[in-house]
Design a protein around this motif. Structure first.
Motif, PDB file in Angstrom:
ATOM      1  N   GLU A  58       8.017  21.137  16.729  1.00 44.17           N
ATOM      2  CA  GLU A  58       9.352  21.284  16.208  1.00 44.17           C
ATOM      3  C   GLU A  58       9.111  21.148  14.516  1.00 44.17           C
ATOM      4  O   GLU A  58      10.093  21.511  13.968  1.00 44.17           O
ATOM      5  CB  GLU A  58      10.480  20.354  16.651  1.00 44.17           C
ATOM      6  N   PRO A  60       6.978  22.792  12.251  1.00 38.72           N
ATOM      7  CA  PRO A  60       6.612  23.863  11.455  1.00 38.72           C
ATOM      8  C   PRO A  60       8.201  24.564  11.338  1.00 38.72           C
ATOM      9  O   PRO A  60       9.246  24.618  12.105  1.00 38.72           O
ATOM     10  CB  PRO A  60       5.668  24.860  12.184  1.00 38.72           C
ATOM     11  N   ARG A  61       8.341  25.291  10.147  1.00 36.50           N
ATOM     12  CA  ARG A  61       9.397  26.004   9.766  1.00 36.50           C
ATOM     13  C   ARG A  61       9.242  27.046   8.905  1.00 36.50           C
ATOM     14  O   ARG A  61       8.401  27.035   7.955  1.00 36.50           O
ATOM     15  CB  ARG A  61      10.630  24.975   9.368  1.00 36.50           C
ATOM     16  N   PRO A  62      10.175  27.866   8.630  1.00 33.48           N
ATOM     17  CA  PRO A  62       9.864  29.081   7.913  1.00 33.48           C
ATOM     18  C   PRO A  62       9.656  28.487   6.431  1.00 33.48           C
ATOM     19  O   PRO A  62       9.034  29.328   5.514  1.00 33.48           O
ATOM     20  CB  PRO A  62      11.127  30.016   7.887  1.00 33.48           C
ATOM     21  N   GLU A  63      10.054  27.704   5.954  1.00 29.80           N
ATOM     22  CA  GLU A  63       9.958  26.969   4.545  1.00 29.80           C
ATOM     23  C   GLU A  63       8.573  26.896   4.110  1.00 29.80           C
ATOM     24  O   GLU A  63       8.064  27.015   3.199  1.00 29.80           O
ATOM     25  CB  GLU A  63      10.905  25.871   4.551  1.00 29.80           C
ATOM     26  N   TRP A  64       7.618  26.484   5.246  1.00 33.59           N
ATOM     27  CA  TRP A  64       6.337  26.188   4.944  1.00 33.59           C
ATOM     28  C   TRP A  64       5.709  27.726   4.582  1.00 33.59           C
ATOM     29  O   TRP A  64       4.913  27.667   3.811  1.00 33.59           O
ATOM     30  CB  TRP A  64       5.555  25.638   6.358  1.00 33.59           C
ATOM     31  N   ARG A 125       3.495  30.067  15.166  1.00 32.35           N
ATOM     32  CA  ARG A 125       4.429  29.152  15.468  1.00 32.35           C
ATOM     33  C   ARG A 125       4.013  27.794  14.808  1.00 32.35           C
ATOM     34  O   ARG A 125       4.917  26.889  14.426  1.00 32.35           O
ATOM     35  CB  ARG A 125       4.463  28.595  17.021  1.00 32.35           C
ATOM     36  N   LEU A 128       5.416  28.818  10.996  1.00 35.57           N
ATOM     37  CA  LEU A 128       6.866  29.139  11.059  1.00 35.57           C
ATOM     38  C   LEU A 128       7.753  28.493  12.060  1.00 35.57           C
ATOM     39  O   LEU A 128       8.916  28.714  11.791  1.00 35.57           O
ATOM     40  CB  LEU A 128       6.881  30.600  11.069  1.00 35.57           C
ATOM     41  N   GLY A 129       7.154  27.888  12.875  1.00 31.23           N
ATOM     42  CA  GLY A 129       8.075  27.216  14.248  1.00 31.23           C
ATOM     43  C   GLY A 129       8.380  28.355  15.205  1.00 31.23           C
ATOM     44  O   GLY A 129       7.335  29.286  15.219  1.00 31.23           O
ATOM     45  N   GLN A 130       9.355  28.158  15.943  1.00 35.02           N
ATOM     46  CA  GLN A 130       9.435  29.157  17.106  1.00 35.02           C
ATOM     47  C   GLN A 130      10.128  30.341  16.479  1.00 35.02           C
ATOM     48  O   GLN A 130      10.950  30.465  15.434  1.00 35.02           O
ATOM     49  CB  GLN A 130      10.467  28.419  17.988  1.00 35.02           C
ATOM     50  N   ARG A 200      12.724  33.853   6.625  1.00 31.60           N
ATOM     51  CA  ARG A 200      11.793  34.107   7.883  1.00 31.60           C
ATOM     52  C   ARG A 200      11.669  35.539   8.285  1.00 31.60           C
ATOM     53  O   ARG A 200      10.536  35.966   8.486  1.00 31.60           O
ATOM     54  CB  ARG A 200      12.597  33.200   9.096  1.00 31.60           C
ATOM     55  N   ARG A 219      21.339  34.423  12.534  1.00 33.36           N
ATOM     56  CA  ARG A 219      20.337  33.156  12.631  1.00 33.36           C
ATOM     57  C   ARG A 219      20.403  32.859  14.212  1.00 33.36           C
ATOM     58  O   ARG A 219      19.558  32.156  14.511  1.00 33.36           O
ATOM     59  CB  ARG A 219      21.050  31.930  11.921  1.00 33.36           C
TER      60      ARG A 219
END
Lengths: 224, 97
Positions: A58, A60-64, A125, A128-130, A200, A219
């Protein structure tokens, strides 16, 4: 479809496992829970092991990804390294790509890139996450390779005829990140401000950067 | 030493295999051009069945023209599609089987 001699080749009646509308999803959810309980009861796992794995999934996220894009916009040498070796350039910024390789594809005034996984839902993933819900939908997976300009136009992104549209089927070991074009009016912004312009969807190729968090697909899932 | 270099014309075959095959139907029997060599990876056709002792296979990215994939493609002639193909699914273009 036709083979190289023009002969018609039939498609096998092959209903591969799919993500959505998967009959038996409740069954697998129940089996997963039962397996979890058994593994804990027998001392093979402790709950904190499971929590740690979930947390790492959980995190990782688009902000990375947006931080990487912003760096590439400001630093030409970094952009060159990113395009040559996506995983290596991500590691420079502290992001470890756990999939085989990260391939970064760059948009330009003459080229727009779009990512899809027709066979399942391959996606970067670990960065950027899921993936968003529409990315794993059967209609996106089928149509993004068949009529990509229509798909994008329905989302409000019209690709001009003089621009080449290149679709990347993420079907095997690579994972893909689109490097969008920097918005025209972003010249004076620093990296942190630039990163806020990178959504994203822009890193999938489904929208442009700088559209103030315009999310053509939304979203969240509108129903269900 | 990979069998193909960037720019080589290749033909994607249909091996008729079942199981965990990563080469979708829509690119089989199609011709394209090697975009890059990606390295050697465990073959998913083996990996899915826990055959971890099999040799790695070369993987390429192949670029195809959309108008070659779909005879009725209604986008632009310049549009393309890149996809990853393992070496054993490729033949040099022009070699009739």
């Amino acid at each position: 479809m036709n083979d190289r001699k023009g002969r018609f080749v039939s498609h096998p009646d092959d209903d591969a496992t799919v993500i959505e509308g998967h009959a038996g999803a409740d069954y697998y959810a129940l089996m997963t829970e039962a397996t979890r309980q058994l593994l804990i009861e027998r001392g093979l796992l402790i709950q904190s092991d499971i929590d740690a794995v979930i947390a790492s999934l959980e995190a990782p996220r688009p902000e990375w990804g947006a931080m990487i894009v912003a760096r590439a916009w400001r630093d030409d040498a970094y952009r060159a390294r990113l395009l040559a070796d996506g995983s290596g350039a991500a590691a420079e910024m502290g992001f470890r790509i756990k999939e085989a390789q990260l391939v970064v594809v760059e948009n330009s005034p003459t080229l727009h890139n779009l990512v899809v996984c027709t066979l399942c839902s391959c996606y970067p993933r670990s960065l950027l996450g899921q993936p968003p819900w529409w990315y794993i939908s059967k209609s996106y997976r089928a149509r993004a390779v068949r009529e990509p300009r229509r798909v994008l136009a329905e989302l409000g992104l019209v690709i001009p005829p003089e621009v080449e549209l290149r679709v990347h089927d993420s079907n095997a070991d690579m994972r893909y990140l689109v490097l969008p074009m920097a918005p025209a009016d972003s010249g004076t912004l620093d990296e942190a401000a630039l990163a806020k312009l990178v959504t994203r969807d822009a890193m999938i190729g489904a929208s442009l950067a700088g559209k103030d968090a315009t999310m053509p697909f939304g979203r969240s899932k509108p129903h269900g | 030493m990979p069998r193909f270099s960037a720019g080589a014309r290749v033909y994607i075959v249909d091996l008729g295999k079942t199981g965990h095959v990563r080469i979708p139907w829509y690119v089989r029997y199609k011709e394209g051009e090697i975009e890059r060599y990606c390295g050697a990876y465990a073959n998913p056709e083996d990996l899915a069945y826990a055959r971890h002792d099999r040799p790695k296979v070369d993987l390429y990215r192949v670029r195809l023209r959309q108008t070659d994939l779909w005879p009725d493609y209604d986008g632009e002639k310049r549009d393309t599609l890149d996809i990853e193909v393992y070496d054993h699914w490729l033949e040099p273009a022009g070699d009739e089987p």
